[in-house]
Structures are given as structure tokens and as C-alpha cells.
Design a protein around this motif. Structure first.
Motif, PDB file in Angstrom:
ATOM      1  N   LEU A  36      32.914  51.585  52.352  1.00 40.22           N
ATOM      2  CA  LEU A  36      33.692  51.271  53.594  1.00 40.22           C
ATOM      3  C   LEU A  36      35.172  51.435  53.743  1.00 40.22           C
ATOM      4  N   LEU A  37      36.093  51.555  52.626  1.00 37.29           N
ATOM      5  CA  LEU A  37      37.401  51.847  52.195  1.00 37.29           C
ATOM      6  C   LEU A  37      37.572  53.264  52.503  1.00 37.29           C
ATOM      7  N   ARG A  38      36.385  53.999  52.082  1.00 37.72           N
ATOM      8  CA  ARG A  38      36.514  55.779  52.416  1.00 37.72           C
ATOM      9  C   ARG A  38      36.465  55.662  54.372  1.00 37.72           C
ATOM     10  N   ALA A  39      35.946  54.989  55.122  1.00 42.74           N
ATOM     11  CA  ALA A  39      36.090  54.635  56.170  1.00 42.74           C
ATOM     12  C   ALA A  39      37.413  54.612  56.491  1.00 42.74           C
ATOM     13  N   TYR A  54      45.239  53.706  45.942  1.00 42.78           N
ATOM     14  CA  TYR A  54      44.628  52.289  44.238  1.00 42.78           C
ATOM     15  C   TYR A  54      43.209  53.462  44.155  1.00 42.78           C
ATOM     16  N   ILE A  55      42.709  53.999  45.302  1.00 38.40           N
ATOM     17  CA  ILE A  55      41.801  54.833  45.124  1.00 38.40           C
ATOM     18  C   ILE A  55      41.899  56.374  44.409  1.00 38.40           C
ATOM     19  N   ASP A  56      42.650  56.552  45.125  1.00 42.87           N
ATOM     20  CA  ASP A  56      42.876  58.079  43.710  1.00 42.87           C
ATOM     21  C   ASP A  56      43.159  58.073  42.615  1.00 42.87           C
ATOM     22  N   GLY A  58      41.463  55.486  40.559  1.00 40.85           N
ATOM     23  CA  GLY A  58      40.352  54.919  39.819  1.00 40.85           C
ATOM     24  C   GLY A  58      40.149  54.136  40.030  1.00 40.85           C
ATOM     25  N   HIS A  59      41.424  52.905  40.464  1.00 37.31           N
ATOM     26  CA  HIS A  59      41.828  52.100  40.153  1.00 37.31           C
ATOM     27  C   HIS A  59      41.436  50.434  41.545  1.00 37.31           C
ATOM     28  N   LEU A  60      41.298  49.456  41.176  1.00 38.20           N
ATOM     29  CA  LEU A  60      41.246  48.717  41.959  1.00 38.20           C
ATOM     30  C   LEU A  60      41.461  48.558  42.996  1.00 38.20           C
ATOM     31  N   VAL A  61      41.885  48.068  44.587  1.00 37.24           N
ATOM     32  CA  VAL A  61      42.164  48.067  45.633  1.00 37.24           C
ATOM     33  C   VAL A  61      42.350  46.670  45.668  1.00 37.24           C
ATOM     34  N   PRO A  62      43.475  46.253  45.987  1.00 39.44           N
ATOM     35  CA  PRO A  62      43.736  44.265  45.735  1.00 39.44           C
ATOM     36  C   PRO A  62      42.905  43.637  46.599  1.00 39.44           C
ATOM     37  N   ASP A  86      27.071  45.947  47.702  1.00 34.75           N
ATOM     38  CA  ASP A  86      27.115  46.701  46.779  1.00 34.75           C
ATOM     39  C   ASP A  86      28.683  47.592  46.561  1.00 34.75           C
ATOM     40  N   GLY A  87      28.419  47.072  45.456  1.00 32.57           N
ATOM     41  CA  GLY A  87      30.506  47.727  45.539  1.00 32.57           C
ATOM     42  C   GLY A  87      31.479  46.164  45.050  1.00 32.57           C
ATOM     43  N   TYR A  88      30.886  45.186  45.289  1.00 31.74           N
ATOM     44  CA  TYR A  88      31.662  43.722  45.501  1.00 31.74           C
ATOM     45  C   TYR A  88      30.897  42.742  44.963  1.00 31.74           C
ATOM     46  N   PRO A  89      31.133  41.810  44.015  1.00 31.04           N
ATOM     47  CA  PRO A  89      32.539  41.961  43.727  1.00 31.04           C
ATOM     48  C   PRO A  89      32.812  43.008  42.353  1.00 31.04           C
ATOM     49  N   ARG A  90      34.140  42.904  42.001  1.00 33.33           N
ATOM     50  CA  ARG A  90      33.815  43.965  41.147  1.00 33.33           C
ATOM     51  C   ARG A  90      35.428  43.175  39.947  1.00 33.33           C
ATOM     52  N   SER A  91      36.125  41.910  40.269  1.00 33.11           N
ATOM     53  CA  SER A  91      36.950  41.261  39.056  1.00 33.11           C
ATOM     54  C   SER A  91      36.022  39.489  39.568  1.00 33.11           C
ATOM     55  N   GLU A  93      38.570  37.358  40.427  1.00 38.26           N
ATOM     56  CA  GLU A  93      38.624  37.209  40.970  1.00 38.26           C
ATOM     57  C   GLU A  93      37.581  36.998  42.785  1.00 38.26           C
ATOM     58  N   GLN A  94      38.124  38.520  42.671  1.00 37.75           N
ATOM     59  CA  GLN A  94      36.513  38.437  43.565  1.00 37.75           C
ATOM     60  C   GLN A  94      34.983  37.961  43.972  1.00 37.75           C
ATOM     61  N   ALA A  95      34.021  37.756  42.474  1.00 37.13           N
ATOM     62  CA  ALA A  95      33.360  36.841  42.179  1.00 37.13           C
ATOM     63  C   ALA A  95      34.055  35.317  42.986  1.00 37.13           C
ATOM     64  N   GLN A 164      32.677  66.765  47.647  1.00 34.94           N
ATOM     65  CA  GLN A 164      32.892  66.362  46.106  1.00 34.94           C
ATOM     66  C   GLN A 164      33.887  64.884  46.982  1.00 34.94           C
ATOM     67  N   ARG A 165      34.098  63.775  46.193  1.00 32.14           N
ATOM     68  CA  ARG A 165      34.561  62.801  46.175  1.00 32.14           C
ATOM     69  C   ARG A 165      35.940  62.961  45.335  1.00 32.14           C
ATOM     70  N   LYS A 166      37.264  62.364  46.160  1.00 22.59           N
ATOM     71  CA  LYS A 166      38.345  63.465  45.463  1.00 22.59           C
ATOM     72  C   LYS A 166      38.406  62.460  44.036  1.00 22.59           C
ATOM     73  N   GLU A 175      39.215  56.898  34.294  1.00 22.76           N
ATOM     74  CA  GLU A 175      39.581  55.841  34.358  1.00 22.76           C
ATOM     75  C   GLU A 175      38.342  54.204  35.812  1.00 22.76           C
ATOM     76  N   ARG A 176      37.998  55.098  36.085  1.00 27.82           N
ATOM     77  CA  ARG A 176      36.964  53.663  36.907  1.00 27.82           C
ATOM     78  C   ARG A 176      36.016  52.897  35.826  1.00 27.82           C
ATOM     79  N   PHE A 177      36.015  53.859  34.477  1.00 24.76           N
ATOM     80  CA  PHE A 177      35.286  52.961  33.598  1.00 24.76           C
ATOM     81  C   PHE A 177      35.729  52.361  33.122  1.00 24.76           C
TER      82      PHE A 177
HETATM   83  P1  AMP Z   1      32.597  53.740  44.543  1.00 25.34           P
HETATM   84  O1  AMP Z   1      32.074  54.400  45.979  1.00 25.34           O
HETATM   85  O2  AMP Z   1      31.254  52.408  44.412  1.00 25.34           O
HETATM   86  O3  AMP Z   1      32.562  54.686  43.099  1.00 25.34           O
HETATM   87  O4  AMP Z   1      34.423  53.275  44.934  1.00 25.34           O
HETATM   88  C1  AMP Z   1      35.293  54.196  44.369  1.00 25.34           C
HETATM   89  C2  AMP Z   1      36.458  53.249  44.861  1.00 25.34           C
HETATM   90  O5  AMP Z   1      37.079  52.263  45.521  1.00 25.34           O
HETATM   91  C3  AMP Z   1      36.417  52.611  43.024  1.00 25.34           C
HETATM   92  O6  AMP Z   1      37.331  53.202  42.577  1.00 25.34           O
HETATM   93  C4  AMP Z   1      37.908  51.528  43.428  1.00 25.34           C
HETATM   94  O7  AMP Z   1      39.244  52.229  43.688  1.00 25.34           O
HETATM   95  C5  AMP Z   1      37.758  51.565  45.184  1.00 25.34           C
HETATM   96  N1  AMP Z   1      36.347  50.466  45.639  1.00 25.34           N
HETATM   97  C6  AMP Z   1      35.159  50.354  46.059  1.00 25.34           C
HETATM   98  N2  AMP Z   1      35.428  48.871  45.839  1.00 25.34           N
HETATM   99  C7  AMP Z   1      36.382  47.964  44.997  1.00 25.34           C
HETATM  100  C8  AMP Z   1      36.488  46.541  45.179  1.00 25.34           C
HETATM  101  N3  AMP Z   1      35.564  45.620  45.053  1.00 25.34           N
HETATM  102  N4  AMP Z   1      37.701  45.847  44.956  1.00 25.34           N
HETATM  103  C9  AMP Z   1      39.166  47.157  44.751  1.00 25.34           C
HETATM  104  N5  AMP Z   1      38.464  48.229  45.201  1.00 25.34           N
HETATM  105  C10 AMP Z   1      37.351  48.510  44.957  1.00 25.34           C
END
Ligand code: AMP
Length: 219
Positions: A36-39, A54-56, A58-62, A86-91, A93-95, A164-166, A175-177
Motif C-alpha cells: 500500500l505504501l509503495r503504491a 523512511y522506506i529507503d 529501512g525505518h518505519l513510516v510515521p 500483513d505488515g501491520y502493526p509493527r510497533s 503504538e501501532q498495535a 528488485q525492491r530498492k 536496518e530492517r532487521f
Molecule cells: P515490507 O514490504 O513489509 O517489507 O515493508 C517495506 C517497508 O515499508 C518497511 O521497511 C517500512 O519502511 C514500511 N512499512 C511497512 N509496513 C509498515 C508499518 N506497519 N509501519 C511503518 N512502516 C511500514
């Protein structure tokens, strides 16, 4: 009863592949936060421009930005009987944000909420990430290690050129780990304490993991 399924696990643990299959099986929408974010980035929206920063790295988007996108998606008609998130929540705060938005959307309706955790050995995951290729058109995911496309660089399903994803580089993967272990892993205890966590062994091939997943979804 409405089924709300969320998924936890480190980057490249196989969640994307399995949740795509599960969405087809259950006929629920597959809501993949990263996609959804990449879209938003591809559409060059204001949200996308901000998320990219943030994505570039490897950090979480606000938290507010993601919450807005997710709440909007979960409120749509096709999520009425259930969803795969899939991919939410990741913290933490998001939970908390998810608990609140689910309560607002569902009102008094009783729901079956489960957090499915993909438990996997992490040593090989960086290799999986750098070998990952995806199709931006149909969303199919490949891996040059164990699921190569029939024709080099071309999607089997729709014929589009694979990319390939950036953020699928060795450095950003690391960083993502780090982000996962600091921000997301604590959710395993959180959902265990709520009594909604289901753990599956995510080591093994796609079919083996799929069979384990079906067991926890259908029990
Ligand atoms: P993914 O496609 O799940 O590997 O996510 C790629 C990137 O999108 C992550 O490294 C984050 O920068 C961002 N992202 C995905 N899901 C979240 C989320 N729930 N909260 C914040 N950032 C996110």
C-alpha cells in the motif's frame, strides 16, 4: 464471525507468499502495508513522498500516516467478513492504534482476532532478501534461490519485467532487521498475553509452511 488475521515475523520470513495464498483460500482481502505504501510512492502522492524517506532507510513510516491508510482500507466493504493484514502493526503504538480502529469499525460485533507469528531461523533471511524479485504489475514474488521465474527477469503470471525492491539491498535489509527486533518483536509477548497469538514454524518449503498455516487458521 468476522475473522481478523494479522501476521508477525521478520522481513522475508515468507509472510507475503503465504498471506497471498491464504487470501485466495479464504476469499478475504489481502492488505499488505508495504505494498500500500509503495503504491502511494508510485502514485507520487504527498503520503507517498513522505513514506519514501523512511522506506529507503529501512525505518518505519510515521504512525499517523500508516494508521490513516490502514483505517481507510479496513473500513471498506470487502473487509466486512474478515481480512488478512500483513505488515501491520509493527510497533506497540501501532498495535494500540489497530485495537482502537477495529473497535470503531466493528462497534459491538464480536470478532475472531488472531495474530499469527512466523517463527523462523533468521541467518538465511538476508540472502533471501537480496535474491528477491517482484512483479509490480500483479504482485507475484519470486526468489532466485528457490523460486526463479521460468524466463529470466520476466513474470510467469503476467509477462511483466521483474524488479528488485530498492530496500532489498544487504545494507537496508540489516536496518530492517534492527527495526524488526526493536519495534515489532515485542508484539509477540503482547499478543501472547492477550491470548490471541498462534505460532507456526516458518522454516521449510512453501508447501510445508502452508499446511502449518492452514492448521492454525482452521482450528
Ligand atoms: P515490507 O514490504 O513489509 O517489507 O515493508 C517495506 C517497508 O515499508 C518497511 O521497511 C517500512 O519502511 C514500511 N512499512 C511497512 N509496513 C509498515 C508499518 N506497519 N509501519 C511503518 N512502516 C511500514
Amino acid at each position: 464471525m468476522k475473522k481478523e488475521l494479522i501476521f508477525l515475523g521478520p522481513p522475508a520470513c515468507g509472510k507475503g507468499t503465504q498471506t497471498t495464498m491464504l487470501a485466495e483460500y479464504l476469499k478475504f482481502p489481502h492488505i499488505d502495508t508495504g505494498s500500500l505504501l509503495r503504491a502511494e510512492i508510485s502514485a507520487n502522492t504527498e503520503a507517498g513522498k513522505e513514506a519514501k524517506l523512511y522506506i529507503d532507510e529501512g525505518h518505519l513510516v510515521p504512525v499517523e500516516l500508516v494508521a490513516r491508510i490502514i483505517k481507510n482500507r479496513l473500513s471498506q466493504e470487502d473487509c466486512k467478513n474478515g481480512y488478512i493484514l500483513d505488515g501491520y502493526p509493527r510497533s506497540m503504538e501501532q498495535a494500540n492504534a489497530l485495537t482502537k480502529m477495529n473497535a470503531e469499525i466493528n462497534g459491538d460485533e464480536k470478532v475472531d482476532f488472531r495474530a499469527i507469528y512466523f517463527d523462523i531461523d533468521t541467518e538465511m533471511l538476508v540472502e533471501r532478501i537480496v535474491n528477491r524479485r517482484s512483479c509490480l504489475k500483479c504482485g507475484e514474488i519470486y526468489n532466485l534461490m528457490y523460486k526463479s521465474p521460468k524466463q529470466d527477469g520476466i513474470c510467469d503470471k503476467c509477462g511483466e519485467k521483474l524488479t528488485q525492491r530498492k530496500d532489498d539491498t544487504r545494507e537496508i535489509a540489516q536496518e530492517r532487521f534492527d527495526t524488526y527486533f526493536h519495534e515489532t518483536a515485542p508484539l509477540i509477548d503482547y499478543y501472547t498475553n492477550m491470548g490471541v497469538l498462534r505460532k507456526i514454524d516458518a522454516n521449510g518449503d512453501i508447501k510445508e509452511v502452508w499446511e502449518r498455516l492452514l492448521k492454525v487458521v482452521n482450528d
